[in-house]
Design a protein around this motif. Sequence first.
Motif, PDB file in Angstrom:
ATOM      1  N   SER A  89     -15.744 -34.566  38.543  1.00  0.00           N
ATOM      2  CA  SER A  89     -15.100 -34.121  39.770  1.00  0.00           C
ATOM      3  C   SER A  89     -13.613 -34.471  39.711  1.00  0.00           C
ATOM      4  CB  SER A  89     -15.734 -34.799  40.980  1.00  0.00           C
ATOM      5  OG  SER A  89     -15.467 -36.200  40.970  1.00  0.00           O
ATOM      6  N   ARG A  90     -12.841 -33.831  40.529  1.00  0.00           N
ATOM      7  CA  ARG A  90     -11.397 -34.117  40.552  1.00  0.00           C
ATOM      8  C   ARG A  90     -11.151 -35.580  40.916  1.00  0.00           C
ATOM      9  NH1 ARG A  90      -6.296 -31.848  41.063  1.00  0.00           N
ATOM     10  NH2 ARG A  90      -4.911 -32.910  42.527  1.00  0.00           N
ATOM     11  N   ARG A  91     -11.911 -36.081  41.861  1.00  0.00           N
ATOM     12  CA  ARG A  91     -11.749 -37.468  42.276  1.00  0.00           C
ATOM     13  C   ARG A  91     -12.030 -38.426  41.116  1.00  0.00           C
ATOM     14  NH1 ARG A  91     -15.071 -40.309  47.313  1.00  0.00           N
ATOM     15  NH2 ARG A  91     -14.181 -42.401  47.079  1.00  0.00           N
ATOM     16  N   ALA A  92     -13.101 -38.163  40.368  1.00  0.00           N
ATOM     17  CA  ALA A  92     -13.444 -39.027  39.240  1.00  0.00           C
ATOM     18  C   ALA A  92     -12.383 -38.952  38.154  1.00  0.00           C
ATOM     19  CB  ALA A  92     -14.808 -38.637  38.682  1.00  0.00           C
ATOM     20  N   VAL A  93     -11.878 -37.752  37.901  1.00  0.00           N
ATOM     21  CA  VAL A  93     -10.855 -37.587  36.865  1.00  0.00           C
ATOM     22  C   VAL A  93      -9.602 -38.375  37.216  1.00  0.00           C
ATOM     23  CG1 VAL A  93      -9.272 -35.915  35.822  1.00  0.00           C
ATOM     24  CG2 VAL A  93     -11.706 -35.363  36.036  1.00  0.00           C
ATOM     25  N   ILE A  94      -9.171 -38.289  38.461  1.00  0.00           N
ATOM     26  CA  ILE A  94      -7.970 -39.014  38.879  1.00  0.00           C
ATOM     27  C   ILE A  94      -8.180 -40.523  38.779  1.00  0.00           C
ATOM     28  CG2 ILE A  94      -6.492 -39.515  40.865  1.00  0.00           C
ATOM     29  CD1 ILE A  94      -6.763 -36.571  41.655  1.00  0.00           C
ATOM     30  N   SER A  95      -9.381 -40.962  39.103  1.00  0.00           N
ATOM     31  CA  SER A  95      -9.653 -42.405  39.029  1.00  0.00           C
ATOM     32  C   SER A  95      -9.659 -42.913  37.591  1.00  0.00           C
ATOM     33  CB  SER A  95     -10.993 -42.723  39.696  1.00  0.00           C
ATOM     34  OG  SER A  95     -12.079 -42.230  38.929  1.00  0.00           O
ATOM     35  N   LEU A  96      -9.946 -42.032  36.631  1.00  0.00           N
ATOM     36  CA  LEU A  96      -9.970 -42.420  35.213  1.00  0.00           C
ATOM     37  C   LEU A  96      -8.779 -41.851  34.441  1.00  0.00           C
ATOM     38  CD1 LEU A  96     -13.781 -42.014  34.402  1.00  0.00           C
ATOM     39  CD2 LEU A  96     -12.510 -44.126  34.760  1.00  0.00           C
ATOM     40  N   GLU A  97      -7.751 -41.460  35.177  1.00  0.00           N
ATOM     41  CA  GLU A  97      -6.558 -40.897  34.550  1.00  0.00           C
ATOM     42  C   GLU A  97      -5.942 -41.844  33.530  1.00  0.00           C
ATOM     43  OE1 GLU A  97      -2.066 -39.757  36.044  1.00  0.00           O
ATOM     44  OE2 GLU A  97      -3.746 -39.412  37.406  1.00  0.00           O
ATOM     45  N   TYR A  98      -6.040 -43.128  33.789  1.00  0.00           N
ATOM     46  CA  TYR A  98      -5.434 -44.116  32.891  1.00  0.00           C
ATOM     47  C   TYR A  98      -6.024 -44.047  31.488  1.00  0.00           C
ATOM     48  CZ  TYR A  98      -9.580 -47.122  33.229  1.00  0.00           C
ATOM     49  OH  TYR A  98     -10.853 -47.628  33.154  1.00  0.00           O
ATOM     50  N   THR A 136      -7.486 -35.217  21.665  1.00  0.00           N
ATOM     51  CA  THR A 136      -8.500 -34.767  22.617  1.00  0.00           C
ATOM     52  C   THR A 136      -9.885 -35.332  22.280  1.00  0.00           C
ATOM     53  OG1 THR A 136      -8.738 -32.701  21.347  1.00  0.00           O
ATOM     54  CG2 THR A 136      -7.270 -32.669  23.246  1.00  0.00           C
ATOM     55  N   THR A 137     -10.151 -35.566  20.995  1.00  0.00           N
ATOM     56  CA  THR A 137     -11.420 -36.194  20.605  1.00  0.00           C
ATOM     57  C   THR A 137     -11.487 -37.619  21.129  1.00  0.00           C
ATOM     58  OG1 THR A 137     -11.600 -34.835  18.612  1.00  0.00           O
ATOM     59  CG2 THR A 137     -12.883 -36.868  18.664  1.00  0.00           C
ATOM     60  N   ASP A 138     -10.393 -38.358  20.990  1.00  0.00           N
ATOM     61  CA  ASP A 138     -10.374 -39.740  21.492  1.00  0.00           C
ATOM     62  C   ASP A 138     -10.436 -39.786  23.011  1.00  0.00           C
ATOM     63  OD1 ASP A 138     -10.283 -40.566  18.916  1.00  0.00           O
ATOM     64  OD2 ASP A 138      -8.306 -41.506  19.021  1.00  0.00           O
ATOM     65  N   ILE A 139      -9.817 -38.817  23.662  1.00  0.00           N
ATOM     66  CA  ILE A 139      -9.857 -38.787  25.131  1.00  0.00           C
ATOM     67  C   ILE A 139     -11.280 -38.542  25.621  1.00  0.00           C
ATOM     68  CG2 ILE A 139      -9.203 -37.423  27.165  1.00  0.00           C
ATOM     69  CD1 ILE A 139      -6.448 -37.045  25.914  1.00  0.00           C
ATOM     70  N   ILE A 140     -11.952 -37.521  25.079  1.00  0.00           N
ATOM     71  CA  ILE A 140     -13.270 -37.175  25.598  1.00  0.00           C
ATOM     72  C   ILE A 140     -14.296 -38.257  25.294  1.00  0.00           C
ATOM     73  CG2 ILE A 140     -14.035 -35.859  23.571  1.00  0.00           C
ATOM     74  CD1 ILE A 140     -14.710 -34.987  27.272  1.00  0.00           C
ATOM     75  N   PHE A 158     -17.898 -42.005  27.326  1.00  0.00           N
ATOM     76  CA  PHE A 158     -18.776 -43.069  26.832  1.00  0.00           C
ATOM     77  C   PHE A 158     -18.175 -44.461  26.917  1.00  0.00           C
ATOM     78  CE2 PHE A 158     -19.097 -39.267  23.987  1.00  0.00           C
ATOM     79  CZ  PHE A 158     -20.192 -38.694  24.619  1.00  0.00           C
ATOM     80  N   ALA A 159     -16.899 -44.546  27.341  1.00  0.00           N
ATOM     81  CA  ALA A 159     -16.177 -45.830  27.361  1.00  0.00           C
ATOM     82  C   ALA A 159     -16.121 -46.443  25.967  1.00  0.00           C
ATOM     83  CB  ALA A 159     -16.810 -46.811  28.344  1.00  0.00           C
ATOM     84  N   GLU A 183     -16.548 -50.705  30.522  1.00  0.00           N
ATOM     85  CA  GLU A 183     -15.238 -50.716  31.178  1.00  0.00           C
ATOM     86  C   GLU A 183     -15.190 -49.826  32.413  1.00  0.00           C
ATOM     87  OE1 GLU A 183     -10.623 -49.407  30.232  1.00  0.00           O
ATOM     88  OE2 GLU A 183     -12.121 -49.400  28.636  1.00  0.00           O
ATOM     89  N   HIS A 184     -15.821 -48.658  32.325  1.00  0.00           N
ATOM     90  CA  HIS A 184     -15.792 -47.738  33.458  1.00  0.00           C
ATOM     91  C   HIS A 184     -17.047 -46.861  33.430  1.00  0.00           C
ATOM     92  CE1 HIS A 184     -14.803 -44.364  30.790  1.00  0.00           C
ATOM     93  NE2 HIS A 184     -13.855 -45.121  30.247  1.00  0.00           N
ATOM     94  N   GLU A 185     -17.198 -46.065  34.460  1.00  0.00           N
ATOM     95  CA  GLU A 185     -18.354 -45.184  34.585  1.00  0.00           C
ATOM     96  C   GLU A 185     -18.414 -44.211  33.411  1.00  0.00           C
ATOM     97  OE1 GLU A 185     -20.255 -42.785  38.335  1.00  0.00           O
ATOM     98  OE2 GLU A 185     -18.163 -42.370  37.823  1.00  0.00           O
ATOM     99  N   THR A 186     -19.626 -43.945  32.908  1.00  0.00           N
ATOM    100  CA  THR A 186     -19.821 -43.032  31.780  1.00  0.00           C
ATOM    101  C   THR A 186     -20.885 -41.994  32.138  1.00  0.00           C
ATOM    102  OG1 THR A 186     -21.633 -44.263  30.719  1.00  0.00           O
ATOM    103  CG2 THR A 186     -19.378 -44.988  30.240  1.00  0.00           C
TER     104      THR A 186
END
Length: 512
Positions: A133-142, A176-180, A185-186, A268-271
């Motif tokens: 979701s947009r909200r989740a993406v913004i929260s994990l923008e870092y 993009t591979t490292d980002i996804i 999967f954190a 570290e974060h939601e996966t």
Amino acid sequence: MYYLLFLYFAVSSFFVLAIYRLFFHPLCRYPGPTLAALTDWYEAYYNIVRGGSLIAKYEQLHKLYGPVIRVGPNTLHFNDREAFHDIYTYGTTLVKHPGFYDALGVHAPECSFIFSDPEVAKQRRGLLQPLFSRRAVISLEYTIQLKIDKLLDVLTNNYNSSSKTVSMAVAYRALTTDIITSYCFAESANTLDGPDFSHPILQGMKEALTKIWTQRHFPFFVTFALNAPPKLILWLLPEFEGYLKMKAGFERQINSLIKNPDTLSMVEHETIFHHLLEPEDQEPLSQASLMDEAFILVAAGSDTVGNACTIGTFYALKYPSIYQKLKKELEEAWVDKDRPMSYTALEDLPYLSAFIKEVLRFSLGAVHPIPRIVGPSTPKIGGLKIPPGTIVAMSVKFLHTNPDVFPDPYTFNPDRWLVQDTSQPMLDLATFSKGPRMCLGLNLAWCELYLIFGNILRRLDLKLHITEDTIGDFRADNCADYWVSILGERIPGVCSEFWMTWTTDVHDIKAR
């Protein structure tokens, strides 16, 4: 005697089938090549023998026969924006063609990407949707910004003289591979760590794309390879090393989580596994389903955005006026480039937004026609009542190059998106597909594009350096006349590989 009898029946059967398909089949009234009406191998011929030139052939056929052509015994292809939206955007009564998707997803048969049943696909997507979701993406923008910073460090430290070049197509794929992998999967694949971006996973993905048509038409070869012992696989297909390493990593993580679900609270974060391991009102997913979902997310999440970044950087550097407009807008809005600028702030920049939309129009996503099957209750498609059971499709290439919506469609022009009303062009921008089966990671992709282009264009000064080696069988001086999509189709646009060269001067990276 028996051999002659068998041959007689075989020839007779083929003759009867040919007569039926040519003169009595429900699609016999639709124009198209006779060979295409006789056999589905027509598509395979242009995909494999003619090097992925299917879309170019379809373009010729549409000019010859009109907006609807018969491209297989039971298949129609359209060149009509109304038909595209009838099939994909509003086509809730059409289902994915199992034969096509089962072949493309033969390495991940239990992932939601290939589910033909809309309800089953909806349930699985419902589990994954919260993380995208947009909200989740913004929260994990870092997590995205960290990987972009890492790419910039790699470029600055390793390609910091005018004599050094780097393939940005490969660099973007690593990013993009490292980002996804980090986002989902954190645990990052860390492909940016490989020297000259030569990580086995990247090599494996590149090799897989070169064999995509063999997989599409001969999926049993892939099935055999994947079921063989790992040592035999590496001996026969050394390019599968990256696949095997990724598989081992997923197995380790998934087995650990299945054995001890409490460890989810320690990451570290939601996966995605927070959503897939304990689905509400559903049976728990098998290990195979978890593995397959992970694989398809990595493949889809790394390819479309990486391809778009490659094409966008090429055009930004090809046209100095576009490059200078982007630089000026970013410099005015992003005064201190050593401090990150947020995704939501970058979204407010009109020229950058227009540039990204034009990039997506050119990068296409999946250029190959995505087949759907007409259902008994399917309304008209492009004003035509199509017989139930018919396979219908339309390549997004025809939508994105429609001159009625995008005047002078083969010209890269971000200004076309700066007009007051862009509702119709936005409706026809289908890089991530449309409708109920559109790309699950749409919000993540938009965030990546803003952050990647914002950082690359603001914090680096790049120079285009085209060489004969970068475009293989294309001449270097014709580079701008072609692009190669993610599935290998060659169509007008931009070359698939380009190289950058620069030198460093204190904090800035200056082009020479």
